[in-house]
Design a protein around this motif. Sequence first.
Motif, mmCIF file in Angstrom:
data_model
loop_
_atom_site.group_PDB
_atom_site.id
_atom_site.type_symbol
_atom_site.label_atom_id
_atom_site.label_comp_id
_atom_site.label_asym_id
_atom_site.label_seq_id
_atom_site.Cartn_x
_atom_site.Cartn_y
_atom_site.Cartn_z
ATOM 1 N N LYS A 310 -23.209 36.593 58.481
ATOM 2 C CA LYS A 310 -22.506 37.503 58.670
ATOM 3 C C LYS A 310 -21.214 37.200 57.543
ATOM 4 C CE LYS A 310 -20.436 40.939 61.189
ATOM 5 N NZ LYS A 310 -19.813 41.786 62.614
ATOM 6 N N VAL A 311 -20.369 35.901 58.056
ATOM 7 C CA VAL A 311 -19.602 35.754 56.917
ATOM 8 C C VAL A 311 -19.679 35.244 55.400
ATOM 9 C CG1 VAL A 311 -17.456 33.328 56.642
ATOM 10 C CG2 VAL A 311 -18.049 34.675 58.812
ATOM 11 N N SER A 312 -21.308 34.581 55.408
ATOM 12 C CA SER A 312 -20.783 34.334 54.195
ATOM 13 C C SER A 312 -21.881 35.888 53.510
ATOM 14 C CB SER A 312 -22.748 34.011 54.181
ATOM 15 O OG SER A 312 -23.633 33.520 52.127
ATOM 16 N N GLU A 313 -22.160 36.885 53.736
ATOM 17 C CA GLU A 313 -22.081 38.518 53.213
ATOM 18 C C GLU A 313 -20.945 38.736 53.350
ATOM 19 O OE1 GLU A 313 -24.093 42.335 54.338
ATOM 20 O OE2 GLU A 313 -24.501 40.706 55.840
ATOM 21 N N ALA A 314 -20.097 38.584 53.641
ATOM 22 C CA ALA A 314 -18.954 38.953 53.573
ATOM 23 C C ALA A 314 -17.470 38.088 52.445
ATOM 24 C CB ALA A 314 -17.644 38.912 54.936
ATOM 25 N N ILE A 315 -17.850 37.275 52.718
ATOM 26 C CA ILE A 315 -17.568 36.206 51.906
ATOM 27 C C ILE A 315 -17.979 37.027 49.853
ATOM 28 C CG2 ILE A 315 -17.535 34.341 49.913
ATOM 29 C CD1 ILE A 315 -17.492 33.284 53.052
ATOM 30 N N ARG A 316 -18.988 37.160 49.969
ATOM 31 C CA ARG A 316 -20.225 38.282 48.814
ATOM 32 C C ARG A 316 -19.366 39.738 48.266
ATOM 33 N NH1 ARG A 316 -24.205 35.342 50.579
ATOM 34 N NH2 ARG A 316 -25.475 33.457 48.530
ATOM 35 N N LYS A 317 -19.395 40.422 49.321
ATOM 36 C CA LYS A 317 -18.366 41.781 49.644
ATOM 37 C C LYS A 317 -16.803 41.362 48.842
ATOM 38 C CE LYS A 317 -21.867 43.969 52.249
ATOM 39 N NZ LYS A 317 -21.713 45.375 53.691
ATOM 40 N N ASN A 318 -16.659 40.807 49.140
ATOM 41 C CA ASN A 318 -14.762 40.380 49.089
ATOM 42 C C ASN A 318 -14.063 39.371 48.273
ATOM 43 O OD1 ASN A 318 -13.653 42.780 51.316
ATOM 44 N ND2 ASN A 318 -15.544 41.220 52.166
ATOM 45 N N VAL A 319 -15.274 38.969 47.077
ATOM 46 C CA VAL A 319 -15.071 37.896 45.485
ATOM 47 C C VAL A 319 -13.814 38.317 45.593
ATOM 48 C CG1 VAL A 319 -15.376 36.903 43.833
ATOM 49 C CG2 VAL A 319 -17.080 37.438 46.127
ATOM 50 N N GLN A 320 -13.382 39.588 44.674
ATOM 51 C CA GLN A 320 -11.829 39.645 44.154
ATOM 52 C C GLN A 320 -10.473 39.660 45.078
ATOM 53 O OE1 GLN A 320 -12.136 39.870 41.006
ATOM 54 N NE2 GLN A 320 -14.390 39.954 41.086
ATOM 55 N N LYS A 321 -10.955 40.525 45.970
ATOM 56 C CA LYS A 321 -9.930 40.283 47.133
ATOM 57 C C LYS A 321 -9.496 38.678 47.254
ATOM 58 C CE LYS A 321 -10.193 44.576 49.903
ATOM 59 N NZ LYS A 321 -10.173 45.136 50.888
ATOM 60 N N ILE A 322 -10.649 37.822 47.703
ATOM 61 C CA ILE A 322 -10.443 36.483 47.807
ATOM 62 C C ILE A 322 -9.123 35.708 46.606
ATOM 63 C CG2 ILE A 322 -11.310 34.452 47.922
ATOM 64 C CD1 ILE A 322 -13.862 36.028 49.846
ATOM 65 N N LEU A 323 -9.884 36.248 45.719
ATOM 66 C CA LEU A 323 -9.460 35.991 44.412
ATOM 67 C C LEU A 323 -8.083 35.728 43.977
ATOM 68 C CD1 LEU A 323 -12.453 35.596 41.344
ATOM 69 C CD2 LEU A 323 -11.458 33.774 43.121
ATOM 70 N N ARG A 324 -7.833 37.384 44.585
ATOM 71 C CA ARG A 324 -6.157 37.346 44.326
ATOM 72 C C ARG A 324 -5.194 37.088 45.305
ATOM 73 N NH1 ARG A 324 -8.555 43.278 43.325
ATOM 74 N NH2 ARG A 324 -8.695 43.148 45.310
#
Length: 429
Positions: A310-324
């Motif tokens: 579930k965490v892995s899936e959330a990371i993939r969905k929010n790549v751009q937010k994480i990068l910002r």
Amino acid sequence: MNVRAGFKDAKRVMIKVGSNVLTNEQGRLSIGRIGHLVEQIAKLVRQDRKEVILVSSGAVAVGSRRLEFQRRLSRSVLQEERLPPPSSRAAASAGQAAFMALYEQMFAQFDLMVGNVLITHADLSSSSHVTTFAKTIDELLKCSIIPVLNENDVTNQLIADSPPWFVDNDSLSAKLATDLDAQLLLLLTDIDGVYTKPPGEKGGYLLDYHSPAIDEIKFGEKSSRGRGGMESKIRAAMLASQRGVDVVVASGFEKNVIDRLFAGEVMGTVFTENWEMQALTPRQTCVKAKECKAALNKIDGATRTALLHKVSEAIRKNVQKILRANELDARASGREEMAKVKLTEESVIAIAKSMDQLASTPDPVNAVTEQRVLTDGLVLQRTMAPLGVVLSLGEAPEVFPQTVSIALRTGNALMFYDGMPHGTVHHTQ
């Protein structure tokens, strides 16, 4: 966000001083302590240009002794009947006069004046009364006159069919701090702050910050010279902090306690509306980690595997937010550190893949690594078990999710330090 560092920016401050600080064990005025507190308050007003409101307890304790002494002087030598002890109302009247005379003399040494304001439940029973009261306090403060507040014990009584606005000077100060727009409330008492158990009792410790979701507190007996106690102070502090006023419970016996608190020194216990944003103390961190460990012990391997996916899936969905968010962290860290904390889209995807790979491995918790048959019906096994709580240090942003993944897979709670000052790391949801 460090609340203590912001104390110096408070413009209006309310200081409530307890009976045990203002009087000694014989019920006499503690001239030395009072003078020391007056000197610090005068500095806040004269040098730091702050508005200070003083809530002063102790009138009943001092007045009782004064009345008893006066009655002995007035008794006839032949009078044998034993007079009843003075009422608290009469004692409050005599004691308040003594306090105000002393405050007047002491603050005059710093070219400051005081104004006495006595408060009843009726004064707080309507918005018009509170508005009039607040305007009076504002007028005194604009003239650099220090309002000295106390309950009017002589005439105060509960209003029929109405809950009490306050029960002692602790709750009164909390109520008034919000009504008078104070930014900071200091509750000065005879102990160092809020302990998890009565001071001196085994296992008790002093709290730097009060965290309602973490700290469990056992209360001791109340003081004989005051109506409140630590339980009363905590209720008052929580009430004020929930309404946006930062509160500190500290010892009025400490030298330069007011000066040191405004300098940001760690002393006493802080109550703040945003308590969850404060850095936990080491002890609070360990308590929280222990609770996490207990919670992890209750879930099975399949649940932990599902959480990792579930965490892995959330990371993939929010790549751009994480990068910002990472870009903001990189800028905050300075040029020399940017290379260490900079993420790319490929590295974020790699973190997610590593979580999936870890989730696909056999569950290590309770896995049997060795087994030996000793005799019929007796088998000796060696199984893998979680360590409990793991402490990890790391600066690179990849380290945190990787460490969390391993801790979750192995059933361990994790304490992680990323090397960044508290409150500087940017989060994404």
